[in-house]
Design a protein around this motif. Structure first.
Motif, PDB file in Angstrom:
ATOM      1  N   THR A 172       0.826  -1.200   0.000  1.00  7.88           N
ATOM      2  CA  THR A 172       0.000   0.000   0.000  1.00  7.88           C
ATOM      3  C   THR A 172       0.863   1.253   0.000  1.00  7.88           C
ATOM      4  O   THR A 172       0.581   2.216  -0.690  1.00  7.88           O
ATOM      5  N   THR A 173       1.941   1.242   0.766  1.00  6.19           N
ATOM      6  CA  THR A 173       2.825   2.400   0.840  1.00  6.19           C
ATOM      7  C   THR A 173       3.467   2.688  -0.503  1.00  6.19           C
ATOM      8  O   THR A 173       3.561   3.824  -0.928  1.00  6.19           O
ATOM      9  N   SER A 174       3.895   1.639  -1.209  1.00  9.99           N
ATOM     10  CA  SER A 174       4.588   1.861  -2.473  1.00  9.99           C
ATOM     11  C   SER A 174       3.628   1.942  -3.656  1.00  9.99           C
ATOM     12  O   SER A 174       4.038   2.240  -4.759  1.00  9.99           O
ATOM     13  N   ALA A 175       2.335   1.686  -3.414  1.00  9.31           N
ATOM     14  CA  ALA A 175       1.382   1.698  -4.511  1.00  9.31           C
ATOM     15  C   ALA A 175       1.226   3.087  -5.122  1.00  9.31           C
ATOM     16  O   ALA A 175       0.924   3.215  -6.288  1.00  9.31           O
ATOM     17  N   MET A 176       1.403   4.119  -4.344  1.00  9.47           N
ATOM     18  CA  MET A 176       1.273   5.487  -4.843  1.00  9.47           C
ATOM     19  C   MET A 176       2.627   6.168  -4.772  1.00  9.47           C
ATOM     20  O   MET A 176       2.827   7.119  -4.031  1.00  9.47           O
ATOM     21  N   ALA A 177       3.590   5.629  -5.497  1.00  6.74           N
ATOM     22  CA  ALA A 177       4.932   6.158  -5.346  1.00  6.74           C
ATOM     23  C   ALA A 177       5.671   6.266  -6.675  1.00  6.74           C
ATOM     24  O   ALA A 177       6.863   6.041  -6.732  1.00  6.74           O
ATOM     25  N   GLU A 178       4.964   6.611  -7.722  1.00  3.47           N
ATOM     26  CA  GLU A 178       5.601   6.771  -9.026  1.00  3.47           C
ATOM     27  C   GLU A 178       5.533   8.236  -9.442  1.00  3.47           C
ATOM     28  O   GLU A 178       4.518   8.904  -9.255  1.00  3.47           O
ATOM     29  N   GLY A 179       6.621   8.727 -10.004  1.00  2.81           N
ATOM     30  CA  GLY A 179       6.664  10.111 -10.451  1.00  2.81           C
ATOM     31  C   GLY A 179       7.472  10.266 -11.723  1.00  2.81           C
ATOM     32  O   GLY A 179       8.212   9.356 -12.121  1.00  2.81           O
ATOM     33  N   ALA A 180       7.351  11.429 -12.355  1.00  9.66           N
ATOM     34  CA  ALA A 180       8.071  11.698 -13.597  1.00  9.66           C
ATOM     35  C   ALA A 180       8.273  13.198 -13.779  1.00  9.66           C
ATOM     36  O   ALA A 180       7.505  14.011 -13.262  1.00  9.66           O
ATOM     37  N   ILE A 181       9.317  13.535 -14.522  1.00  6.73           N
ATOM     38  CA  ILE A 181       9.588  14.915 -14.925  1.00  6.73           C
ATOM     39  C   ILE A 181       9.590  14.943 -16.445  1.00  6.73           C
ATOM     40  O   ILE A 181      10.250  14.124 -17.089  1.00  6.73           O
ATOM     41  N   ALA A 182       8.836  15.882 -17.017  1.00  6.90           N
ATOM     42  CA  ALA A 182       8.793  16.067 -18.470  1.00  6.90           C
ATOM     43  C   ALA A 182       9.384  17.432 -18.801  1.00  6.90           C
ATOM     44  O   ALA A 182       9.304  18.364 -18.000  1.00  6.90           O
ATOM     45  N   GLN A 183       9.968  17.522 -19.994  1.00  7.63           N
ATOM     46  CA  GLN A 183      10.589  18.780 -20.426  1.00  7.63           C
ATOM     47  C   GLN A 183      10.400  18.955 -21.930  1.00  7.63           C
ATOM     48  O   GLN A 183      10.407  17.989 -22.691  1.00  7.63           O
ATOM     49  N   ASP A 234      11.767  21.320 -25.439  1.00  6.17           N
ATOM     50  CA  ASP A 234      12.965  22.007 -25.925  1.00  6.17           C
ATOM     51  C   ASP A 234      12.922  23.516 -25.660  1.00  6.17           C
ATOM     52  O   ASP A 234      13.958  24.163 -25.612  1.00  6.17           O
ATOM     53  N   ASP A 235      11.720  24.066 -25.497  1.00  5.96           N
ATOM     54  CA  ASP A 235      11.613  25.515 -25.281  1.00  5.96           C
ATOM     55  C   ASP A 235      11.461  25.904 -23.804  1.00  5.96           C
ATOM     56  O   ASP A 235      11.052  27.015 -23.484  1.00  5.96           O
ATOM     57  N   GLY A 236      11.790  24.972 -22.878  1.00  5.66           N
ATOM     58  CA  GLY A 236      11.852  25.334 -21.461  1.00  5.66           C
ATOM     59  C   GLY A 236      10.611  25.103 -20.633  1.00  5.66           C
ATOM     60  O   GLY A 236      10.538  25.565 -19.506  1.00  5.66           O
ATOM     61  N   ARG A 237       9.636  24.380 -21.135  1.00  2.00           N
ATOM     62  CA  ARG A 237       8.451  24.057 -20.334  1.00  2.00           C
ATOM     63  C   ARG A 237       8.695  22.750 -19.581  1.00  2.00           C
ATOM     64  O   ARG A 237       9.432  21.887 -20.049  1.00  2.00           O
ATOM     65  N   PHE A 238       8.068  22.614 -18.413  1.00  2.00           N
ATOM     66  CA  PHE A 238       8.247  21.434 -17.580  1.00  2.00           C
ATOM     67  C   PHE A 238       6.926  20.916 -17.067  1.00  2.00           C
ATOM     68  O   PHE A 238       5.957  21.663 -16.950  1.00  2.00           O
ATOM     69  N   GLY A 239       6.917  19.658 -16.711  1.00  2.00           N
ATOM     70  CA  GLY A 239       5.807  19.041 -16.012  1.00  2.00           C
ATOM     71  C   GLY A 239       6.374  18.122 -14.944  1.00  2.00           C
ATOM     72  O   GLY A 239       7.382  17.445 -15.176  1.00  2.00           O
ATOM     73  N   LEU A 240       5.765  18.113 -13.784  1.00  2.00           N
ATOM     74  CA  LEU A 240       6.194  17.263 -12.674  1.00  2.00           C
ATOM     75  C   LEU A 240       4.986  16.514 -12.145  1.00  2.00           C
ATOM     76  O   LEU A 240       3.925  17.115 -11.935  1.00  2.00           O
ATOM     77  N   SER A 241       5.134  15.223 -11.959  1.00  2.00           N
ATOM     78  CA  SER A 241       4.053  14.440 -11.362  1.00  2.00           C
ATOM     79  C   SER A 241       4.638  13.535 -10.281  1.00  2.00           C
ATOM     80  O   SER A 241       5.797  13.138 -10.352  1.00  2.00           O
ATOM     81  N   TYR A 242       3.818  13.225  -9.280  1.00  2.00           N
ATOM     82  CA  TYR A 242       4.247  12.347  -8.196  1.00  2.00           C
ATOM     83  C   TYR A 242       3.025  11.754  -7.527  1.00  2.00           C
ATOM     84  O   TYR A 242       1.906  12.222  -7.721  1.00  2.00           O
ATOM     85  N   ASN A 243       3.258  10.662  -6.781  1.00  2.00           N
ATOM     86  CA  ASN A 243       2.195   9.947  -6.060  1.00  2.00           C
ATOM     87  C   ASN A 243       1.193   9.273  -6.980  1.00  2.00           C
ATOM     88  O   ASN A 243      -0.005   9.276  -6.709  1.00  2.00           O
ATOM     89  N   HIS A 244       1.678   8.674  -8.034  1.00  2.00           N
ATOM     90  CA  HIS A 244       0.786   7.951  -8.945  1.00  2.00           C
ATOM     91  C   HIS A 244       0.977   6.450  -8.786  1.00  2.00           C
ATOM     92  O   HIS A 244       2.030   5.983  -8.376  1.00  2.00           O
ATOM     93  N   ALA A 259       2.726  14.156 -16.107  1.00  2.00           N
ATOM     94  CA  ALA A 259       3.860  15.065 -16.327  1.00  2.00           C
ATOM     95  C   ALA A 259       3.819  15.639 -17.744  1.00  2.00           C
ATOM     96  O   ALA A 259       4.030  16.840 -17.942  1.00  2.00           O
ATOM     97  N   LEU A 260       3.530  14.797 -18.725  1.00  2.00           N
ATOM     98  CA  LEU A 260       3.448  15.276 -20.117  1.00  2.00           C
ATOM     99  C   LEU A 260       2.286  16.245 -20.306  1.00  2.00           C
ATOM    100  O   LEU A 260       2.412  17.250 -21.005  1.00  2.00           O
ATOM    101  N   SER A 261       1.171  15.970 -19.659  1.00  2.00           N
ATOM    102  CA  SER A 261       0.011  16.855 -19.741  1.00  2.00           C
ATOM    103  C   SER A 261       0.326  18.225 -19.131  1.00  2.00           C
ATOM    104  O   SER A 261      -0.059  19.257 -19.666  1.00  2.00           O
ATOM    105  N   GLY A 262       1.046  18.236 -18.012  1.00  5.00           N
ATOM    106  CA  GLY A 262       1.415  19.493 -17.364  1.00  5.00           C
ATOM    107  C   GLY A 262       2.434  20.287 -18.151  1.00  5.00           C
ATOM    108  O   GLY A 262       2.500  21.509 -18.050  1.00  5.00           O
ATOM    109  N   CYS A 263       3.213  19.594 -18.948  1.00  7.64           N
ATOM    110  CA  CYS A 263       4.261  20.243 -19.727  1.00  7.64           C
ATOM    111  C   CYS A 263       3.718  20.823 -21.037  1.00  7.64           C
ATOM    112  O   CYS A 263       4.085  21.922 -21.429  1.00  7.64           O
ATOM    113  N   GLY A 264       2.861  20.079 -21.703  1.00 10.18           N
ATOM    114  CA  GLY A 264       2.297  20.542 -22.965  1.00 10.18           C
ATOM    115  C   GLY A 264       2.837  19.789 -24.168  1.00 10.18           C
ATOM    116  O   GLY A 264       3.469  18.741 -24.037  1.00 10.18           O
TER     117      GLY A 264
END
Length: 123
Positions: free
Chosen positions: A23-34, A36-46, A56-61
């Motif tokens: 249960t503790t590790s079930a919600m423990a996946e994250g990612a960083i998206a970037q 080329d023009d400097g936009r980012f997306g961060l996700s965690y607790n998935h 992360a990709l959705s937040g980045c665009g």
């Protein structure tokens, strides 16, 4: 009969411990998206790396790619006004923020914290 009861009790404790860990590790996946023009997306607790990537990709665009995956950790992104950036993934949020800032400052100047967050497995 007492030995059987103790054995069953121990099995219940072991099963309970395994479920608590899962249960503790079930919600423990994250990612960083970037992008080329400097936009980012961060996700965690998935619950899965795929979901973390999608968020992360959705937040980045558009035209973004995943640059980092993490599990049961903290992540941070630092950037400056000219598009310079750095990111860090560490066990604790303060450590991740420090790493992101340090990486950004090594390459660029005037960096500041942009995003940070932790999986439930991180602090």
């Amino acid at each position: 009969m007492l030995l059987l009861w103790r054995t069953l009790g121990l099995q219940n404790v072991i099963v309970g411990a395994i479920l608590a860990i899962a249960t503790t590790s079930a919600m423990a996946e994250g990612a960083i998206a970037q992008s080329d023009d400097g936009r980012f997306g961060l996700s965690y607790n998935h619950s899965s790396a795929e979901t973390a990537d999608d968020v992360a990709l959705s937040g980045c665009g558009a035209d973004c790619k995943i640059v980092e995956h993490f599990h049961a950790a903290c992540a941070a992104i630092a950037r400056n006004r000219l598009g310079g950036f750095g990111y860090g993934v560490k066990p604790y949020e303060g450590q991740a923020q420090h790493e992101a800032y340090s990486v950004c400052e090594r390459k660029h100047q005037g960096c500041g914290l942009y995003l940070s967050g932790c999986d439930k497995g991180g602090d």
